[in-house]
Design a protein around this motif. Sequence first.
Motif, mmCIF file in Angstrom:
data_model
loop_
_atom_site.group_PDB
_atom_site.id
_atom_site.type_symbol
_atom_site.label_atom_id
_atom_site.label_comp_id
_atom_site.label_asym_id
_atom_site.label_seq_id
_atom_site.Cartn_x
_atom_site.Cartn_y
_atom_site.Cartn_z
ATOM 1 N N ARG A 85 0.825 -1.211 0.000
ATOM 2 C CA ARG A 85 0.000 0.000 0.000
ATOM 3 C C ARG A 85 0.862 1.266 0.000
ATOM 4 N N HIS A 233 -7.101 0.042 -12.139
ATOM 5 C CA HIS A 233 -7.647 1.056 -11.235
ATOM 6 C C HIS A 233 -6.586 2.105 -10.918
ATOM 7 N N LYS A 234 -7.002 3.365 -10.801
ATOM 8 C CA LYS A 234 -6.050 4.465 -10.607
ATOM 9 C C LYS A 234 -5.259 4.341 -9.301
ATOM 10 N N ASN A 235 -5.855 3.707 -8.279
ATOM 11 C CA ASN A 235 -5.141 3.553 -7.001
ATOM 12 C C ASN A 235 -4.128 2.411 -7.034
ATOM 13 N N LEU A 320 -6.655 -1.195 -1.759
ATOM 14 C CA LEU A 320 -6.444 0.184 -2.215
ATOM 15 C C LEU A 320 -7.675 0.747 -2.922
ATOM 16 N N PRO A 324 -8.701 3.430 0.307
ATOM 17 C CA PRO A 324 -7.550 4.048 -0.364
ATOM 18 C C PRO A 324 -6.509 4.654 0.562
ATOM 19 N N ASP A 325 -6.903 4.973 1.815
ATOM 20 C CA ASP A 325 -5.942 5.552 2.749
ATOM 21 C C ASP A 325 -6.293 5.137 4.174
#
Length: 625
Positions: A85, A233-235, A320, A324-325
């Motif tokens: 991550r 996926h963008k993440n 993610l 995402p965070d």
Amino acid sequence: MFGLSVELLFLELYFMELSGLDYSLIIGFFTIVLGIGIYVSKTSGKNSTEYFLSGRNMPWWILGISMVATTFSTDTPNLVTDLVRKDGVSSNWVWWAFLITGLLTVFVYAKLWRKSNVATDIEFYELRYGGKPAKFLRWFRAVYLGVIFNIFAMAAVTLAAIKIGGVMLGLSPIETVLYAGIITVIFSAIGGFKGVIYTDFLLFFVAMAGAVGAAYYCVNLPEVGGLENLMTHKNVANKLNILPDFSDTEALFTLFVIPLAVQWWSSWYPGAEPGGGGYIAQRMLAAKDENHAIGATFFFNIMHYALRPWPWILVALASLVIFPDVASIQEAFPNIPADKLGHDLAYSAMLTKLPSGLLGLVLASLVAAYMSTISTHLNWGSSYIVNDFYKTTIKKGASEKELVTVGRISTVLLMVFSAIFALFLQNAKQLFEIIIMFGAGTGLIFILRWFWWRINAWSEISAMIISGIVSILFKMTVVGKILFTHTTEAGETVEGWMPSYAQFPVVVFITTIVWLTVTFLTQPETKETLFNFYKKIQPGGPGWKKTIADANAANVEIVTDKKPWNVPSGILAMVVGIVFIYSTMFATGNWIYGKTTLALSLTGVAIVSGLILIQLWKKIRASVF
């Protein structure tokens, strides 16, 4: 977020309940494990050899599976998730580099350990060295590794259990420690090493099934949308590279160059000790013979590096998308204490999405991973306390029954102290970095002591002391802040004289200079000690020429093995084995990524290198056995 508000997501997770099927799987698993412990308790309690080494008659396949199960701990998927991550898949090179150490153990050191016939790898000190320094080194290392470092390692595993219990079951840290710890310590205390080995066989299959099942389900969650959507996926897209970005100097050196060029041979780490050692050595010493010791360690390295990481990596990547965070994890699980929040928590958070049945299997697999690792560490640490401290320092004439009793008492105490320590930790990566730093520079001694007569007990004592002192200076004092670039609590980067990635190599350099200086300033081991060691182990090589010459001059026959020195062949096999396992690992990853052409090429490399390795092994086996 993907059709669910944060509030609804929280409600879904917070009110997650286990079904009757889930509870049946978990309770059934506990019953079987405790049953095995009780069943073997009569034979395991006969004497200390049975309690700690299971009579030295174990086959390679059960020992190899046990090694895999033991390192399949609850903190490992958390650590992998944390790494992926933050810095992507390539950040796993900080532990993938230890494959070199592992294969050096397979093809060079496994047979030497089995020949030594010691009860623990710490007992080796009084075989290799002599006099009071050897006695001091033996009991000091027994306490240093068996108690202090062992408690560190178990605390990291227990911390992962705390996070899993908090996220998936809503348990407080103390509740998790009590429930998981009591069952594990009872099983470990009564079953001994044989109980650990037998249950590891079951734990391996449960843990693998749980990890693969969790990865498959998490990747196919509606929010994730399958492998293809996950990879784009963008993440996730910028986290997929198996090799680090070569244009990012800091990442390249921290995650790739230093682990491959320095870390693998210079640092002591449980399960990946240069020259073998720890609970891996314990299993080699329990093998029927040298051949079984080699087979067990090779099987372990294939499974540990080539295949097992990918289910964890997939869950980490999927996390993610959903979390995402760290803030999104905190919102979903407000009951988790602030000091336990981190990216590593995402693994447990993803598991809350599993359906009934699979959830029970995965929870059972996590319990299996926890029990396997903790029970191994308890038995291993207890073996040091009993064989290398109590029997040599406290009561030399202790009966076998008394030694087993002390082993059981120390098992309980190790569990208690590690559980208390775990309550004060935040994430597994903290412990990983501390252990790596504190062992920096000592690994080369563990490799060379088998093949260079000049290394003595003072070499190891000085390396341990200076490595610890320098690590503390760099990590916990203003010295480290002045020398190395670092990040403040406010997130501000403060420039030092050197980049942050230079810290580890500097500790290695200082430690190595000190122990080499001490080695040449102190007296070598006595000729008698060196003669006895060589006669028993038959290590061979140019590093023992002086000892052989001294023995010939004294009319003492120490060379009983007239076969050619096989270490060069072992090193060649190690290199081919590295190609085989890394290409298998890369091929697996690229098959998952959908990169068919590259995956086919790497699979071809794996097959060719595997065939070459089989031929090399036949030659080595013919020259050794």
